[in-house]
Design an enzyme around this catalytic site. Sequence first.
Site, PDB file in Angstrom:
ATOM      1  N   PHE A 115       3.978 114.325 -39.703  1.00  0.00           N
ATOM      2  CA  PHE A 115       4.089 112.898 -40.047  1.00  0.00           C
ATOM      3  C   PHE A 115       5.147 112.630 -41.102  1.00  0.00           C
ATOM      4  O   PHE A 115       5.647 111.502 -41.216  1.00  0.00           O
ATOM      5  CB  PHE A 115       2.728 112.357 -40.492  1.00  0.00           C
ATOM      6  CG  PHE A 115       2.476 112.421 -41.971  1.00  0.00           C
ATOM      7  CD1 PHE A 115       2.009 113.564 -42.570  1.00  0.00           C
ATOM      8  CD2 PHE A 115       2.733 111.310 -42.764  1.00  0.00           C
ATOM      9  CE1 PHE A 115       1.783 113.614 -43.936  1.00  0.00           C
ATOM     10  CE2 PHE A 115       2.506 111.350 -44.136  1.00  0.00           C
ATOM     11  CZ  PHE A 115       2.036 112.504 -44.723  1.00  0.00           C
ATOM     12  N   LYS A 116       5.504 113.665 -41.871  1.00  0.00           N
ATOM     13  CA  LYS A 116       6.477 113.444 -42.948  1.00  0.00           C
ATOM     14  C   LYS A 116       7.832 112.970 -42.423  1.00  0.00           C
ATOM     15  O   LYS A 116       8.609 112.361 -43.156  1.00  0.00           O
ATOM     16  CB  LYS A 116       6.619 114.699 -43.797  1.00  0.00           C
ATOM     17  CG  LYS A 116       5.368 114.960 -44.620  1.00  0.00           C
ATOM     18  CD  LYS A 116       5.500 116.140 -45.540  1.00  0.00           C
ATOM     19  CE  LYS A 116       4.290 116.274 -46.453  1.00  0.00           C
ATOM     20  NZ  LYS A 116       3.074 116.706 -45.734  1.00  0.00           N
ATOM     21  N   ASP A 117       8.101 113.236 -41.145  1.00  0.00           N
ATOM     22  CA  ASP A 117       9.355 112.747 -40.554  1.00  0.00           C
ATOM     23  C   ASP A 117       9.472 111.221 -40.618  1.00  0.00           C
ATOM     24  O   ASP A 117      10.571 110.697 -40.760  1.00  0.00           O
ATOM     25  CB  ASP A 117       9.437 113.167 -39.074  1.00  0.00           C
ATOM     26  CG  ASP A 117       9.690 114.657 -38.892  1.00  0.00           C
ATOM     27  OD1 ASP A 117      10.386 115.256 -39.735  1.00  0.00           O
ATOM     28  OD2 ASP A 117       9.182 115.211 -37.905  1.00  0.00           O
TER      29      ASP A 117
END
Length: 564
Positions: A115-117
């Site tokens: 999810f950090k993308d």
Amino acid sequence: MKYLSTRGGAVGYSFEDAVLEGLSPDGGLFIPESIPTLPADWAEAWANLPFADLATRILRLFIDESEIPTADLAALVAKSYRTFRHPEVTPVRPLGHPADRRWVLELFHGPTFAFKDVALQFLGNLFEYFLERRNQRDAAAHKEEGHLDPHFITVVGATSGDTGSAAIYGLRNKKNVQVFILHPKGRVSPIQEAQMTTVLDPNIHNLAVQGTFDDCQDIVKALFGNPAFRTKHHLGAINSINWARILAQTVYYFHSYFAVQRQLREQGHGPANLVYTVPSGNFGDVLAGFYAKQLGLPIQRLVVATNANDILDRFFTTGRYEKSTVTDAAAASAVSETLSPAMDILVSSNFERLLWYLARDYAATAGQAQSGNNNPSVQAGEMVRKWMDQFKTTGSFTVDASIHQVAQQTFGSVAVSDADTLDTIHRYYRPAGWNGATATDSSPKQQPQYLLDPHTAVGVKAAEVMATRHPDVYGPTSRSDAQGRLTYTICLSTAHPAKFSAAVTQALTHGDSSAETFQFDDVLPPEFVGLLEKPRRCIDVAPGTVEKVKETIEETLGPIETAQ
Ligand SMILES: *Cc1c(COP(=O)(O)O)cnc(C)c1O
């Protein structure tokens, strides 16, 4: 919109300065001076917008037109989400048995499958935009002077796996940005190591440090704590305290809210109450949900799901924020290693932002009489500073009972063990009645259902625990509110299972005689095929010292800076 520090020592920061500086000079975190107002027609006008258009509208509320004109903002956003593999960017799917009313929000369709993308693709473009613009303005203002020192930043960060790869993919090939990511040698998963070190762009530098993740983080802290080094190289931070990361993450709360309501409507259901469960570590992801709720998105509750590193669950349960409950000093400063490593933290860096809002609301009501200054924002800064000072010296602080109560109205919390994490992965992949059938079996009951990664499984288990704790809200027919709406739970999925193949394999082979029928290759995304064999670039750093890392960074930057 201007930004201020949670500790009261800085006000009036532009969005650009808040993003490029990361941390406020007083040690606090930047937050917006106020919560903007949504347009009156947002619930209808935004309901069917594609992700990037929705993102532009939400970000616009927090970034002045004079800082980034709308056309530029829209272009930055479009560029950031074009790298996602799914057309909806962050799609939702029903999860498990329909009677449980659960959905999963897939946040892993970006370049590094975590999810950090969502935040770091945007942050990378934002850094490049601001630096290029500063350089162009300088060039225009000083035409006659010839060569000018360009604006640049040197990003230095430590990673236990996910942040590093997402930062590298967000910043690769960006102009005026050099990136040094420290990881503990041999202690990140093989896929994560390959993701990081196979990026060969000249501005990306991986440093493999002999030691643990904590050793890496200590080195990074020491470099940031060295004013000469920090100034000379314009050190920049990409960790989750950066305001732009939180802001970018609020978008998928809105997007998923609209998507689930729309799909329920299409299935003939009425509007639903929505609860979100969020696998949490540094409290960045769930904090974005808090901002969405503050903006006016009708989120019924945010459930903070932790693993054995449960400081957040303990706070929401007791009102006491305490680093560790064990008295032995060495044990107290050790993180528990779990199957959800991206959530292995002792303290949650973004939690300070929530504290500020809790303090401000308290100051606006009960607390007023206690201080000479009756501006709630100023009082909140003072309260947060006192709490954080106390936390630093004693390892804990306790908030007023009324503050704790307010926190509990918005947040639920659950801590999940590794055993339950494995069991959850197993149950959702192989529903009851599974008898060794393969994926090609045509009976739907025997199909494998959904493969959760261990972080997501922590959140899904938390949803199950909430349902047991509050059958009045989550039960099969409960319509707990005045409007008679049913409650649905959206579980945030923070990583693709293939990123954590060891834990997933362990879950699926656990106590199951037909284990051999599970083939990881069946679920491996094509992007991972052959990844382990690709050429790599990584600098080994000899054991020990900050000095070694400092030397390595300066030796690497030397030729680059001379070349400029
Ligand atoms: C970073 C991360 C988390 C935790 O998110 P926070 O914003 O730190 O709370 C959860 N799951 C995965 C896979 C992550 O990479």
